[in-house]
Write a protein that holds these residues in place. Structure first.
Motif: not given
Length: 483
Positions: A382-388
């Protein structure tokens, strides 16, 4: 009489007590008791802590029941096994084990030392008698051959060259068994100080185990593995390459995988993966992948330090090495302890970077799906921008295989357990409309079901949701879970 009648009544109603025996992997090989403080050592074996400390204090290395020899150079707490043992005790209604004190452990080890020394003395006596008989036989044959001009009594080749002589005890040698002969001859050559004999042995072992499944099982013994371990780190390319290739062949047999790890062969294998010859590194990655297929090996391989070099190998110029390393990491990341290690190594950012650049997308996504199943991995993703990242990939829809689309959905499903933080990131990425469309076009029923569950999470209304500052939430660092 009254008291006798009462005793009869109690005896009549008493149910027999069934003793539940613990699994063998819960028992310390040295103490023979349920482990209270298990630790894993360099060779992959697990013992009660004070038993290992006592062995190191007395400079004693035991020979285990399966004839393997442990390596005590590194000691790491086996918290996963300790938790499993305590859970088993609880479910079995058994009191948890009490840690063995050092003095008791030392007494146990001293007893074991005396027993092992006695057995070694007996074996030496037997071996000496065997050598004397072989020497006498050779003298008799030599005398006979000098006196006779022509071999009228038949061939004597088998007699003049005693079969299967090695430094092993006579109890391990069986001249009537061809497989035992092969093993003994291989071990003698592997332990030779001559490189050409070591090379002959590893090439022969590689050929013998390439296609013959029965041979793989028969030759995978503690003695041969110990001899093979000594040449894996050879500075001669042919010896190193063929020894690890032979190890890969041995590991193809499911019954051999645990034996290989317990033989202590993984640490030198990791050393080769870090800095061996290029072809050796390819075989080392393949061997770790093969060994990681067995659930009993996953934790040990992670503890012994295989994760960092495997991550580094994902960038290798060798396609074979990249793919075998990715497969090894996928199977190792099925275990929670290894997922936590990968997060600490910063693997998530590196893996997401590979996905964004299209580097082995399918295999890397499978590892990230495993990472999303844990709290630590989920937070780091989530911190690493996985959702996007995943929503963007699904929106583009340019996939070579349906499996990649399903992997993206699986990863998002794992992240959807991230509570309000996931909901905020998904809203920002406009994931809901995309998921509605995906539900209609996906072919797999499992993938569709995961899409429905993600949508359900996004549509759930929390009592405090109206008061949430989504901008502040998106900028937060934690993996916040909904109440």
């Amino acid at each position: 009489m009254g008291s006798g009648k009462q005793r009869w009544r109690i005896s009549f109603h008493k149910s027999p007590i069934k003793v539940k025996h613990p699994p063998m992997e819960f028992i310390c090989p040295i103490s023979g008791s349920l482990m209270a403080d298990p630790i894993i050592v360099s060779s992959g074996h697990t013992f009660e802590r004070h038993c290992v400390l006592a062995c190191k204090s007395l400079s004693f290395t035991p020979i285990l029941p399966d004839n393997s020899i442990p390596n005590f150079s590194t000691i790491i707490p086996n918290r996963a096994l300790k938790s499993t043992i305590l859970n088993w005790c609880s479910s079995s209604h058994i009191d948890p084990p009490i840690p063995l004190d050092f003095l008791s452990a030392e007494n146990l080890v001293r007893t074991l030392m005396a027993t092992q020394n006695t057995n070694n003395t007996k074996n030496c006596d037997v071996m000496n008698r065997f050598i004397e008989s072989v020497t006498l036989l050779n003298r008799q044959i030599s005398t006979t051959s000098e006196e006779s001009v022509t071999p009228t009594s038949g061939p004597t080749t088998a007699l003049t060259r005693p079969c299967c002589y090695s430094s092993a005890s006579s109890s391990e040698m069986d001249p009537t068994n061809p497989k035992s002969c092969e093993e003994d001859e291989l071990i003698v050559k592997l332990k030779s100080s001559h490189v050409f004999e070591q090379e002959e042995a590893v090439i022969s072992l590689r050929k013998l185990t390439r296609t013959r499944e029965e041979t793989r099982f028969q030759l995978c013994t503690p003695r041969l593995l110990s001899a093979l371990r000594s040449v894996i780190s050879s500075r001669y390319a042919s010896v190193q390459v063929n020894s690890i290739a032979a190890l890969v062949n041995l590991s193809l047999e499911n019954g051999n995988k645990v034996k290989i790890v317990r033989s202590g062969i993984v640490p030198p294998l990791i050393d080769v993966l870090k800095g061996g010859f290029p072809e050796s590194q390819e075989h080392a990655a393949g061997a770790l992948f093969s060994l990681a297929l067995d659930d009993q090996n996953k934790t040990a391989i992670g503890v012994l330090g295989a994760l960092p070099p495997l991550l580094h190998s994902l960038r290798s110029e060798s396609e074979r090495m990249r793919h075998d390393s990715a497969l090894a990491l996928y199977h190792l990341s099925l275990v929670q302890s290894n997922r936590a290690k990968l997060v600490k190594l910063g693997a998530v950012q590196s893996l997401l970077g590979m996905v964004r650049t299209g580097h082995m997308t399918g295999r890397i996504l499978s590892i990230l799906c495993n990472m999303a199943a844990s709290l630590e991995g989920r937070g780091s993703m989530l911190d690493g921008g996985a959702v996007e990242c995943f929503v963007g990939m699904l929106r583009q829809g340019e996939f070579d295989a349906e499996s990649i689309r399903e992997s993206c959905v699986t990863a998002l499903y794992g992240l959807s357990h991230g509570g309000l933080r996931f909901k905020g990131l998904a809203k920002e990425a406009a994931a809901e409309d995309l998921l509605i469309t995906l539900e209609e076009i996906l072919e797999g029923e499992k993938a569709k079901d995961k899409v429905r569950k993600i949508l359900q999470v996004l549509r759930e209304k929390d009592e405090e949701e109206e008061e949430i500052d989504w901008e502040e939430l998106l900028n937060s660092d934690g993996d916040t879970n909904s109440a």
